[in-house]
Design a protein around this motif. Structure first.
Motif, PDB file in Angstrom:
ATOM      1  N   GLU A   5       0.835  -1.204   0.000  1.00  0.00           N
ATOM      2  CA  GLU A   5       0.000   0.000   0.000  1.00  0.00           C
ATOM      3  C   GLU A   5       0.869   1.254   0.000  1.00  0.00           C
ATOM      4  N   ARG A   8       2.098   1.923  -3.422  1.00  0.00           N
ATOM      5  CA  ARG A   8       1.044   2.532  -4.258  1.00  0.00           C
ATOM      6  C   ARG A   8       0.834   3.994  -3.904  1.00  0.00           C
ATOM      7  N   ARG A   9       0.847   4.317  -2.612  1.00  0.00           N
ATOM      8  CA  ARG A   9       0.619   5.700  -2.167  1.00  0.00           C
ATOM      9  C   ARG A   9       1.743   6.636  -2.595  1.00  0.00           C
ATOM     10  N   THR A  10       2.970   6.131  -2.598  1.00  0.00           N
ATOM     11  CA  THR A  10       4.113   6.996  -2.901  1.00  0.00           C
ATOM     12  C   THR A  10       4.530   6.940  -4.367  1.00  0.00           C
ATOM     13  N   GLU A  40       1.749   7.505   8.216  1.00  0.00           N
ATOM     14  CA  GLU A  40       1.337   8.548   7.270  1.00  0.00           C
ATOM     15  C   GLU A  40       2.481   9.528   6.993  1.00  0.00           C
ATOM     16  N   VAL A  43       4.986   8.965   4.084  1.00  0.00           N
ATOM     17  CA  VAL A  43       4.639   9.353   2.703  1.00  0.00           C
ATOM     18  C   VAL A  43       5.341  10.669   2.368  1.00  0.00           C
TER      19      VAL A  43
END
Length: 122
Positions: A5, A8-10, A40, A43
């Motif tokens: 995850e 995917r977020r970064t 969090e 990120v």
């Protein structure tokens, strides 16, 4: 969040995230099972790392200066005066590389300019 995850977020591959950890740039929590858990705030840390990499800084220097960087909208702002010398040295190294590449390009331009014109067959 786990590494998939987080990747995917970064937008950064899992392999590269592991490399950042090896270089001391990221410090995810490790569960007893060995799984990495990212917060969090990690990120934003990755965004700062990517910015400093795009500025041409080596990961060794990034590990030193990262704790002294804060986000100010779209740009990073150094917060520790003692790291400014390191940043100026990194900039000087980049300038030297640019100068060397410009000189190489000028030599190549001379070689290209010395070539006889190409005559096309009719």
């Amino acid at each position: 969040m786990r590494i998939g995850e987080f990747s995917r977020r970064t937008g950064v591959s899992e392999r590269l995230l592991r490399y950042y950890e090896e270089q001391g740039l990221l410090h995810p929590y490790r569960r007893p099972s060995g799984y990495r858990e990212y917060q969090e705030g990690d990120v934003e840390a990755v965004r700062r790392i990517r910015t400093l990499l795009s500025a041409g800084l080596p990961t060794v220097l990034i590990a030193e200066v990262l704790p002294c960087m804060r986000d100010d909208g779209e740009k990073l702002v150094p917060t520790c005066a003692e790291m400014m010398d390191d940043l100026h040295e990194a900039r000087a190294r980049l300038t030297n590389v640019i100068d060397e590449l410009s000189a190489s390009r000028a030599v190549l331009d001379e070689v290209i300019a010395a070539a006889p014109p190409v005559v096309e067959a009719v």
